[in-house]
Design an enzyme around this catalytic site. Structure first.
Site, mmCIF file in Angstrom:
data_model
loop_
_atom_site.group_PDB
_atom_site.id
_atom_site.type_symbol
_atom_site.label_atom_id
_atom_site.label_comp_id
_atom_site.label_asym_id
_atom_site.label_seq_id
_atom_site.Cartn_x
_atom_site.Cartn_y
_atom_site.Cartn_z
ATOM 1 N N GLU A 163 0.816 -1.226 0.000
ATOM 2 C CA GLU A 163 0.000 0.000 0.000
ATOM 3 C C GLU A 163 0.847 1.273 0.000
ATOM 4 O O GLU A 163 0.607 2.202 0.785
ATOM 5 C CB GLU A 163 -0.962 -0.006 1.198
ATOM 6 N N GLU A 176 -5.710 -8.189 -0.519
ATOM 7 C CA GLU A 176 -6.440 -7.814 0.688
ATOM 8 C C GLU A 176 -7.889 -7.578 0.305
ATOM 9 O O GLU A 176 -8.179 -6.686 -0.495
ATOM 10 C CB GLU A 176 -5.858 -6.559 1.367
#
Length: 506
Positions: A173, A292
């Site tokens: 991320e 995710e």
């Protein structure tokens, strides 16, 4: 009652299903590792401190590849802290989750746990506070059998043979301002490219995942993917997608449209990746690692992210992100699994985030029981039944108006076909109308040259949408037999409002 129709046709082919689609995610976060999978004082603990009751539940869940050790945690992690004698390992501050990491569990211990549950390791490297050299050191330590300082240290730490890790994430991320070492797309693309090229010099067979956006709602979504892939296209195999969903303001109907949002996210990233391929005059196809995904009540009632420990200071394994999942959550969750299978041609890996205690299908109590949350059931059943190839299942049914997504079909379905039979997965998203789904099996029966019958039929539905499994009532919600039968070449399935079903035909 709504009447709905569909056809099961083997020519409605999507792709072979990569078993990595049923992956999981374990992060050093909250009580996931400590008090979750690892609790040496627990009555069920084995000789290495792992809870065997949790091992059995993870095996039942059916996760294939497990991403580790993060997540936000990895962007401040020194992997060397987790190897060598435990009594010599340093305690460190974890900036991502404002906790103290004891490093009792590291690479060797986690691999030992994976051997118990029967899952493969997917490793993330730290491109937040560290860089290319540290990634190369970890790769050499994990995958090389030539005698070197790192491989000799691995042997001294109890493992002579390499771990043989196939899949690697180039950071986590990195588009997020919350990420330690956050970079813009250009800077991240450059370090990811350099790291990928160097890693392939050590082990040309690795599969590499570059960071995509942390969500479709990120302000840089789209431009991030394009810029990162312009740097890394030739050197990586996957780009990641992350997405979490929750009910807002009690609007269950809008929440039930979450699968449509996930589908548009996937299709947008595919379009961007293929545009980059076209500009490079390449027929290479970048795949998606949706590493995710879950239902996560990311914001509390005051609109703040629920990611800070209640304890002051830097606690060890605080209770964080321990969401309690309802029957409604499980139906949405099942629809997200359907959506991933519908995109099996490009989504070749996915990781349910996470597995134990932290936004998890499995919960534990220190010194006490482990139990299944509502989301456990659609994952375990789908993982067990979905093999072979994925098939499109167009459904004719009613629709509802979503404020954000427009017209959304009441029913959504996908099927899989293998040598032994066919599995159908279907969700009724309507909050008001039950549905009778009639599925024409004639094209499938002709192709197989035999009739089909129902071997298994599972239904997840509760009149109380917010019923949940808790420490006090661990079996409140489960699955029951669905009302499904084949008659004259037609499969009929009864679907209450807000329900998920899985049917196995043989």
């Amino acid at each position: 009652m709504t009447d709905a129709t569909a056809r099961l046709d083997p020519h409605h082919d999507i792709a072979d299903i990569d078993r990595r689609l049923f992956g999981g995610f374990v992060e050093h976060l909250g009580r996931h590792i400590y008090d979750g999978i690892f609790e040496p004082g627990h009555p069920s603990a084995d000789d290495e401190g792992f809870r065997t009751d949790v091992v059995e539940l993870v095996k039942e869940l059916g996760v294939s590849t497990i991403r580790y050790p993060g997540g936000n945690f990895v962007s401040g992690y020194r992997w060397e802290d987790g190897i060598g004698p435990k009594d010599e390992r340093p305690r460190r501050l974890d900036l991502a989750w404002h906790s103290t990491e004891t490093n009792e569990v590291g690479l060797h211990e986690f691999q030992a746990w994976l051997d118990r549950v029967g899952s493969d390791l997917m490793l993330a490297v730290n491109l937040g506070t560290r860089g290319t050299q540290e990634a190369l050191d970890l790769l050499e330590y994990a995958n090389i059998d030539t005698p070197t300082a790192w491989t000799e240290q691995r042997a001294a730490n109890g493992r002579e043979t390499p771990f043989g890790v196939k899949m690697w994430c180039l950071g986590n991320e990195m588009d997020g301002p919350w990420q330690v070492g956050h970079r813009n797309a250009d800077d991240y693309g450059k370090i990811a490219m350099r790291t990928a090229k160097a890693m392939r010099m050590i082990d040309p067979g690795v599969e590499l995942v570059v960071c995509g956006s942390s969500g479709r709602g990120m302000p840089t979504f789209g431009s991030w993917e394009r810029q990162v892939l312009e740097h890394t296209f030739d050197d990586v195999d996957f780009i990641s997608c992350h997405s979490y969903y929750q009910e807002h303001d009690g609007n269950a109907q809008e929440f039930l449209a979450s699968g449509v949002d996930m589908a548009r996210f996937i299709e947008s990233v595919v379009a961007i990746a293929d545009t980059v391929a076209a500009t490079k005059k390449s027929d290479k196809r970048i795949m998606i690692s949706f590493d995710e995904w879950n239902v996560w009540y990311l914001h509390d009632g005051d609109g703040g992210q629920n990611d800070k420990p209640e304890e002051k200071g830097w606690p060890v394994a605080p209770r964080l992100l321990e969401d309690k999942y309802s029957a409604l959550d499980a139906v949405v969750f099942g629809d997200l699994l359907i959506t991933l299978l519908q995109h099996a041609d490009r989504v070749r890996s996915a990781s349910l985030a996470q597995l134990v205690n932290v936004i998890a299908p499995i919960m534990t109590e220190p010194g006490g029981p482990a139990w299944r949350q509502t989301t456990f059931f659609p994952f375990s059943i789908t993982s067990r039944l979905a093999h072979g190839r994925a098939l499109r299942v167009p459904v004719t049914a009613g629709s509802f108006a979503s404020e954000k997504l427009g017209e959304v079909a009441n029913l959504n379905a996908v099927a899989t076909i293998d040598d032994d039979g066919v599995s159908l997965f279907v969700v009724n998203r309507s909050t008001t109308d039950a549905a009778t789904l009639r599925v024409d099996l004639a094209p499938l029966v002709r192709a197989l040259g035999r009739d089909l019958a129902v071997a298994e039929a599972h239904l997840l539905h509760e009149t109380d949408l917010y019923a949940a499994n808790t420490l006090a009532d661990q079996n409140r919600v489960g699955v029951r037999d669905a009302d499904a039968a084949v008659d004259g070449g037609t499969l009929t399935v009864e679907l209450p409002a807000v329900s998920w079903a899985a049917i196995r035909l043989v």
